[in-house]
Design an enzyme around this catalytic site. Sequence first.
Site, PDB file in Angstrom:
ATOM      1  N   THR A 117       0.898  -1.040   0.140  1.00  0.00           N
ATOM      2  CA  THR A 117       0.083   0.128   0.100  1.00  0.00           C
ATOM      3  C   THR A 117       0.707   1.365  -0.180  1.00  0.00           C
ATOM      4  OG1 THR A 117      -1.629  -1.127   1.201  1.00  0.00           O
ATOM      5  CG2 THR A 117      -1.903   1.415   1.348  1.00  0.00           C
TER       6      THR A 117
ATOM      7  N   ASP B 258      -7.286  -2.130   5.666  1.00  0.00           N
ATOM      8  CA  ASP B 258      -7.152  -1.380   6.877  1.00  0.00           C
ATOM      9  C   ASP B 258      -7.017   0.360   6.258  1.00  0.00           C
ATOM     10  OD1 ASP B 258      -4.548  -2.450   5.595  1.00  0.00           O
ATOM     11  OD2 ASP B 258      -3.751  -0.864   6.950  1.00  0.00           O
TER      12      ASP B 258
ATOM     13  N   THR C 126       1.271  -0.283   6.201  1.00  0.00           N
ATOM     14  CA  THR C 126       0.968  -1.188   5.012  1.00  0.00           C
ATOM     15  C   THR C 126       1.129  -2.423   5.445  1.00  0.00           C
ATOM     16  OG1 THR C 126       2.181  -1.703   2.820  1.00  0.00           O
ATOM     17  CG2 THR C 126       3.545  -0.782   4.529  1.00  0.00           C
ATOM     18  N   GLY C 127       0.558  -3.401   4.590  1.00  0.00           N
ATOM     19  CA  GLY C 127       0.813  -4.875   5.052  1.00  0.00           C
ATOM     20  C   GLY C 127      -0.741  -5.411   4.932  1.00  0.00           C
ATOM     21  N   ASN C 128      -0.755  -6.814   5.489  1.00  0.00           N
ATOM     22  CA  ASN C 128      -2.313  -7.459   5.473  1.00  0.00           C
ATOM     23  C   ASN C 128      -3.376  -6.683   6.260  1.00  0.00           C
ATOM     24  OD1 ASN C 128      -4.193  -9.235   5.554  1.00  0.00           O
ATOM     25  ND2 ASN C 128      -2.929 -11.080   5.987  1.00  0.00           N
TER      26      ASN C 128
END
Length: 306
Positions: free
Chosen positions: A146, A176, A196-198
Amino acid sequence: MEYIKHAMIATWKMSLDGMHQAYEDLFVKDDRKAALLTAITDVENNPDYHYVGYGGFPNACGIVETDASYMDGNTMQFGAVAGLRDIASPIAVAMELSGKTKDCFLCGEGAKQYAVEHGFESKEMLSNYACQQYKQHRKSIMEHDTVCMIAKDSVGLSCGVSTSGLPFKHPGRVGDSPVIGSGFYCDSLVGSAAATGNGEDVMRGCLSFSVVSFIKAGMDVQKACETALFEHLDRLKTAGYKAGDISLIAMDRYGRCGVATDMKQFPFVMMDDKHPDASVYVCRNENGTMHIQKADEQWLSSWQGD
Ligand code: GLY
């Protein structure tokens, strides 16, 4: 206390070109919102980045759905869109929504209707390459990156986030990135953070808000990022869950930046008054200890991550 008038930090190497383009907005015009718009739309428009905007991987039905958010740390207003289809710049829509006191977080058809009615550019967001990957790999690609950015001008802080979310996600899935407190948060009196991430893992806590809360409690910005991230991961572990990749960027009200990651390495981009030429840095995670260094030529030419 050193006070930095202008500063900007962004996730991933893909932010570098946009940050260069945002130089004038930030350092000459002293306009953090314009700087964020310039830099994030550059990533959104680039078909080579497959997790943001045009060229982003589509959902399980082959349609690109984007999420984006913007928060002004002076007014505490925020705007967000989720599951937005066929609109070229999701961040531009989120920014406009942040000027509203009602209806500032729109999803799906309603978000698209708002964007079209307010003259935002319509665009087919599925590139040929993303379409081809969808046909060949839609069961195997899981990672995603992201774009999150935080900017400070002489009067305050703002942050912006934009993503096409998990590749081949269920239609309507929202991560998110447009969720305040989780994917982003900004308070000019304290600081700002973004993740940023899952998204499913990030949203099990209010990670961005946690970073800002730790800064408010007196932690320095780097320590606040590390504490928020590793307390979150520990809590999930206690619950029997191992989270995937998560990285955080943050800036305090003095313009000082922090970063934390549970990946082996996480690249990000920074520029400020002392270093106005935006550069890529790498945060290396060695057993929970963060080592931050400017990326060298060898690293830059070998990085394939975003
Ligand atoms: N972090 C973005 C997403 O999970 O959609």
